[in-house]
Design an enzyme around this catalytic site. Structure first.
Site, PDB file in Angstrom:
ATOM      1  N   THR A  26       1.020  -1.166  -0.069  1.00  0.00           N
ATOM      2  CA  THR A  26       0.483  -0.200  -0.012  1.00  0.00           C
ATOM      3  C   THR A  26       0.890   1.675  -0.101  1.00  0.00           C
ATOM      4  OG1 THR A  26      -2.036   1.388   1.056  1.00  0.00           O
ATOM      5  CG2 THR A  26      -0.217   0.280   2.659  1.00  0.00           C
ATOM      6  N   CYS A  32      -2.790   6.330   8.640  1.00  0.00           N
ATOM      7  CA  CYS A  32      -3.126   5.308   8.474  1.00  0.00           C
ATOM      8  C   CYS A  32      -2.869   4.855   8.384  1.00  0.00           C
ATOM      9  CB  CYS A  32      -3.618   5.185   6.321  1.00  0.00           C
ATOM     10  SG  CYS A  32      -5.113   6.108   6.292  1.00  0.00           S
ATOM     11  N   HIS A  49      -5.674  -1.268   4.999  1.00  0.00           N
ATOM     12  CA  HIS A  49      -5.239   0.264   5.321  1.00  0.00           C
ATOM     13  C   HIS A  49      -6.288   0.804   6.192  1.00  0.00           C
ATOM     14  CE1 HIS A  49      -3.529   3.694   2.603  1.00  0.00           C
ATOM     15  NE2 HIS A  49      -4.740   3.752   3.515  1.00  0.00           N
TER      16      HIS A  49
END
Lengths: 163, 211
Positions: A26, A32, A49
């Site tokens: 990711t 995040c 995520h």
């Protein structure tokens, strides 16, 4: 014979799984968190995520469960178990504070809340966190290789390192 | 309001907001730099979070992002996004120092100067944008202090989306690009991304009498 490797990309508020020899990644994690759950022996892994800590904060119905730590982590575990994964362990990265908090509202400090929420979700499921690289104030791109169980991390001004 | 059901007419209203706001901001920047600044036609997008980040070059694109929370009768986020070389040009112009270099490696005092100069430009531009919008709508709008970040677009932009992400998985974005070119060399290309909170659209359309 050549073995083709695919890199599976996981977007924001998304969760996917992968098998060796493929890898999963990711890009551009800020506050995040990228959480990897993996079965070392079987070479199966999944990556979530998440954007926010807690689905009880959701102000709208039918919200995407993959957006929140408390709902995404159990779903990821279920996805992996359905594929035959056992002895699942975790690695995690992200949760930076991208801006100085100052006078900003609470969402400027969301990174720490996300870290706690992921840790709490894993604790509830009795999943051990093998290693983590969280906090700070830099964005991260992460990639997990289920073959080696290594999570590689890239930040600006830093060489790639693995945990 | 359902984010997916903007009529063509509503879209036009939002484009007009981009025109008025960014137009005024471009004028301010032009006066600040003593140069002509061009503004592109605003783009109104309904985008999911991943698409928002694609709008500014993709999750790993290094950017300088200036983020303002907007408070008042309309709430939301204003993001000003420029590439690092373009931010460098702005700092050079503002500090009258052509030798100034900004990169992802810049730190210490150099970075402090850049952050300070860019924050000030951000204050002026966001102030101009919101003043024009306030005059047009008769609604009260105030920006927060600037939050400035130099990092991957994904890491920076998601912070601006957190507030609306509690309500929806989509953002309505009024994206207006401004440019300054010299002898076919592009010096500045910046994007104003105005992301009102979902509840603000109804207020906006009601106030303008086109509900």
């Amino acid at each position: 014979m050549t073995i083709t490797k695919t890199i599976v990309n996981v977007g924001i508020a998304d969760t996917k799984t992968v098998r060796h020899p493929n890898t999963i990644r990711t890009l551009g994690l800020g506050s995040c968190i990228g959480t990897v759950l993996y079965d070392e022996k079987r070479g199966i892994a999944g990556l979530s995520h998440i954007l926010l800590p807690n689905s009880s904060q959701a102000r709208a119905a039918n919200s995407n469960p993959m957006k929140y730590a408390d709902t995404a982590i159990p779903q990821l575990l279920k996805m992996l178990q359905e594929q035959g994964a056992r002895n699942i362990k975790a690695k995690m990265a992200g949760g930076a504070q991208m801006f100085q908090a100052g006078k900003g509202t609470s969402f400027m400090r969301i990174g720490d809340k996300n870290i706690e929420a992921v840790q709490e979700a894993l604790r509830k499921l009795n999943i051990r966190i093998v290693s983590s690289d969280v906090g700070g104030n830099l964005g991260r791109t992460i990639e997990f290789d289920p073959g080696s169980s290594k999570l590689s991390i890239r930040k600006r001004n830093h060489d790639i390192y693995t945990i | 309001m359902d984010a997916f059901q903007l009529t063509a007419f509503q879209k036009d209203i939002l484009k007009e907001i981009g025109n008025i706001g960014a137009g005024n901001a471009a004028t301010s920047l032009s006066m600040l730099l003593g140069q002509k600044i061009d503004m592109m036609v605003p783009n109104v997008e309904i985008a999911d979070f991943n698409e928002v980040i694609e709008l500014v070059g993709g999750p790993e694109q290094p950017i300088v992002g200036l983020m303002f929370q907007i408070e008042g009768e309309i709430t939301g986020v204003m993001a000003i996004v420029v590439e690092i070389e373009e931010a460098e040009y702005l700092v050079q112009k503002l500090t009258h120092n052509d030798q100034f270099r900004l990169s992802e490696q810049t730190d210490g005092a150099e970075l402090d100067i850049a952050m300070s100069a860019l924050s000030e430009i951000g204050n002026i531009l966001t102030g101009s944008y919101l003043t024009a919008l306030s005059d047009f709508t008769g609604m009260n709008l105030q920006p927060s202090v600037p939050h400035l970040g130099i990092d991957m677009a994904g890491a920076i932009m998601t912070v601006g989306l957190l507030e609306i992400s509690q309500v929806t998985d989509y953002a309505i974005i009024i994206d207006t690009e401004i440019r300054q070119e010299e002898e076919n060399h592009e010096n500045i290309k910046g994007n104003f991304l105005f992301i009102p909170d979902p509840e603000s659209f109804q207020k906006l359309f009601a106030k303008l009498g086109w509900n």
